[in-house]
Scaffold this motif. Structure first.
Motif, PDB file in Angstrom:
ATOM      1  N   GLU A 252      38.627 -45.252 -30.337  1.00  0.00           N
ATOM      2  CA  GLU A 252      37.512 -45.789 -31.134  1.00  0.00           C
ATOM      3  C   GLU A 252      37.565 -45.270 -32.568  1.00  0.00           C
TER       4      GLU A 252
ATOM      5  N   LYS B 166      35.359 -51.579 -21.988  1.00  0.00           N
ATOM      6  CA  LYS B 166      36.149 -50.355 -21.980  1.00  0.00           C
ATOM      7  C   LYS B 166      36.547 -49.992 -20.542  1.00  0.00           C
TER       8      LYS B 166
ATOM      9  N   ASP C  99      41.097 -52.989 -26.804  1.00  0.00           N
ATOM     10  CA  ASP C  99      41.624 -51.720 -26.270  1.00  0.00           C
ATOM     11  C   ASP C  99      43.044 -51.891 -25.731  1.00  0.00           C
TER      12      ASP C  99
ATOM     13  N   SER D 230      40.828 -43.453 -24.082  1.00  0.00           N
ATOM     14  CA  SER D 230      39.964 -44.631 -24.244  1.00  0.00           C
ATOM     15  C   SER D 230      38.861 -44.382 -25.273  1.00  0.00           C
TER      16      SER D 230
END
Lengths: 218, 219
Positions: free
Chosen positions: B75, B98, B12, B71
């Motif tokens: 994905e 995350k 991330d 966030s």
């Protein structure tokens, strides 16, 4: 003489999402180490069948066993680890490079990362190692998806419309790679609008309509 | 679980560093929101340090909502989510990873906005520095709760407008505790009770996330 090992056994499999039947009672047996092509019109249930076989949607009624995992009582997370998925959309992180995407997958699976160069070379992307996935062409993205699967070496390959956006060279490459995968003992299930152009792979073709199997020929 | 968490957090943060959304979009937005909040109060009140803590946490709430959505969106498409699902990652590790990445992003933004509060709203420097540890804990709790509510509101594929409504009951006590803690730091009050509340909230949200994230992903 022993009967062939089955990778998929479905009996009256029904998948409902929000009350709508995506599969309406599919009965199907697929043998290990074979190529199977699922065809049908849009909305026939091709992708839903693949998602059921990958443990990505729940079985609403009926029964089924995939790779030895019972779809009703087994651990669907365990089943997912045994299958590999290549969708018609991107199957990786667009902002990461080809190598970074494969590194993430390798580390997630506890695999050594020194295989990455080999699989990128196998799919013809060795010159695009550091290119972000979003800058790859549609055909190159499909090849990166294949590299992801080659790295994973799943028991069952679920390929959702893999020929879309591929040119002739790409289709030929894809057919050769699928042939290698089957010879290695894995099972391949492909969804496609039409039967495969090449008969060299001798696929079994299953046609769906309205969430039901309407034709099945080898 | 820890290995998966570090893998997901690293992924991330790498994506954020590559896309530069934090640098070129979120940080300028935070500073602009702080300036606009000061303008809304007017010159007589904007320089009053008693308004600083409230404005700081108001801005951080807006930033947090943006970053939670971001966030989840990174994905990727449903194809990416499906491919990653077949990796069989431990959902508790995914949640922790995350939440950790989101916390790091909120810490960076929080330090910049805190500096902005000192420079633009004339909030006391020493009091703001004393408030920093509690700010970091509150932002970590917001990251943990936000990751959970981000998944609950559709994981970046549901309507983005649902997130503020769903998360407000979880965020409100954290924001109140943060504002009180910052105010006490500015006025020389005791901080320990706010520290305790913040830590309990952080541990609670981490525990709930570890237990429920897999269920939310499946649903």
């Amino acid at each position: 003489m022993s009967s062939p090992t089955l990778v998929v056994e479905l009996s009256d499999a029904v998948v409902l999402v929000d009350g709508f039947p995506l599969l309406s009672g599919v009965t199907l047996e697929l043998e290990t180490g074979t190529l199977n092509v699922v065809t049908g019109a849009n909305g026939a249930g091709k992708t839903s069948l693949l998602r059921l076989l990958g443990g990505l949607v729940a079985l609403s009624s009926g029964s089924g066993v995939v790779s030895g995992v019972d779809l009703r009582t087994g651990d669907r997370r365990d089943l997912r680890r045994r299958v590999g998925w290549l969708g018609h959309e991107g199957s990786f992180y667009d902002d990461l490079s080809a190598k970074e995407n494969l590194t993430f997958a390798a580390k997630a699976l506890g695999r050594p990362t020194d295989e990455i160069a080999r699989v990128l070379d196998r799919v013809g992307l060795s010159s695009r190692t550091d290119t972000p996935a979003k800058r790859l062409s549609a055909g190159q993205r499909r090849r990166l998806g294949l590299a992801w699967l080659l790295l994973r070496r799943p028991e069952t390959w679920l390929l959702d419309e893999p020929y879309a956006t591929l040119d002739d060279e790409g289709r030929t490459f894809f057919d050769e790679l699928i042939g290698d995968v089957i010879r290695s003992g894995a099972s391949v299930i492909v969804s496609a609008h039409d039967p495969l152009r090449s008969n060299a792979l001798s696929p079994r073709t299953i046609t769906l309509a309205g969430g039901l199997v309407v034709s099945d020929r080898s | 679980m820890i290995r998966t968490a570090l893998l997901v957090a690293g992924k991330d943060l790498r994506i954020e560093r590559r896309s530069r959304v934090l640098l070129w979009q979120v940080l300028p937005f935070g500073v602009m929101a702080l300036v606009l909040s000061g303008l809304a109060l007017g010159p007589a009140h904007a320089g009053n340090s008693s308004a600083g803590p409230g404005l700081f946490y108001l801005v951080m709430l807006l930033v947090t909502l943006l970053m939670i959505n971001r966030s989840q969106v990174i994905e990727g498409s449903s194809g990416t989510r499906t491919s990653v699902a077949t990796l069989g990652l431990d959902p508790a590790g995914v949640f922790l990873g995350k939440a950790l990445a989101l916390a790091v992003e909120l810490w960076i933004t929080g330090v910049v906005v805190l500096a902005g509060a000192v420079l633009l709203l004339h909030t006391a420097l020493v009091g703001s520095a004393e408030a920093l540890p509690s700010v970091l804990v509150i932002l970590a709790a917001l990251a943990a709760a936000g990751t959970l509510y981000g998944a609950l509101s559709g994981g970046g594929q549901g309507p983005a407008t649902l997130l503020p409504v769903l998360s407000f009951p979880a965020f409100a006590p954290l924001l109140i505790a943060g504002e009180r803690s910052y105010s006490d730091a500015l006025h020389g009050g005791s901080l320990w009770q706010w520290w305790l509340i913040s830590l309990v909230a952080l541990v609670a949200y981490l525990g709930i996330g570890i237990l429920l994230y897999g269920v939310l992903e499946e649903s």
